[in-house]
Design a protein around this motif. Structure first.
Motif, PDB file in Angstrom:
ATOM      1  N   SER A  42       2.351   3.402   3.507  1.00 32.00           N
ATOM      2  CA  SER A  42       3.685   3.764   3.036  1.00 32.00           C
ATOM      3  C   SER A  42       4.508   4.378   4.159  1.00 32.00           C
ATOM      4  CB  SER A  42       3.597   4.745   1.876  1.00 32.00           C
ATOM      5  OG  SER A  42       3.109   5.987   2.321  1.00 32.00           O
ATOM      6  N   SER A  43       5.793   4.120   4.110  1.00 30.58           N
ATOM      7  CA  SER A  43       6.692   4.764   5.056  1.00 30.58           C
ATOM      8  C   SER A  43       7.257   6.006   4.377  1.00 30.58           C
ATOM      9  CB  SER A  43       7.816   3.816   5.460  1.00 30.58           C
ATOM     10  OG  SER A  43       8.554   3.451   4.326  1.00 30.58           O
TER      11      SER A  43
ATOM     12  N   LYS B 238       0.371  11.044   4.342  1.00 31.15           N
ATOM     13  CA  LYS B 238       0.111   9.796   5.052  1.00 31.15           C
ATOM     14  C   LYS B 238      -1.370   9.400   4.943  1.00 31.15           C
ATOM     15  CE  LYS B 238       2.080   6.800   7.795  1.00 31.15           C
ATOM     16  NZ  LYS B 238       3.091   5.883   7.331  1.00 31.15           N
TER      17      LYS B 238
END
Length: 76
Positions: A21-22, A15
């Motif tokens: 971004s997921s 992350k």
């Protein structure tokens, strides 16, 4: 059996590289499996280099010859 890696730590690292971004629920497992595949291919390529040079024991210079090629195969 002891845990091999911390799931939350891996997710935090990923992350941090791309905060927008997921991440899927099991992204850490996929990263770990990809890492294991990389190590397996690296060992296989180094063993092939050992046989090509007609050596008897795997040494660091065998790994150094194949590490760049193996890294390029896993980028993408």
């Amino acid at each position: 059996m002891a845990r091999l890696y911390s799931r939350t730590t891996v997710k935090k690292i990923v992350k941090a590289h791309n905060p927008r971004s997921s991440l899927s629920k099991n992204v850490d497992v996929m990263i770990y499996l990809d890492y294991l595949l990389f190590l397996q291919r690296l060992a296989r390529e180094a063993d092939a280099e050992l046989l090509q040079t007609k050596g008897t024991m795997l040494q660091a210079h065998h790994l150094q010859k194949v590490v760049e090629q193996t890294l390029q195969q896993f980028r993408g």
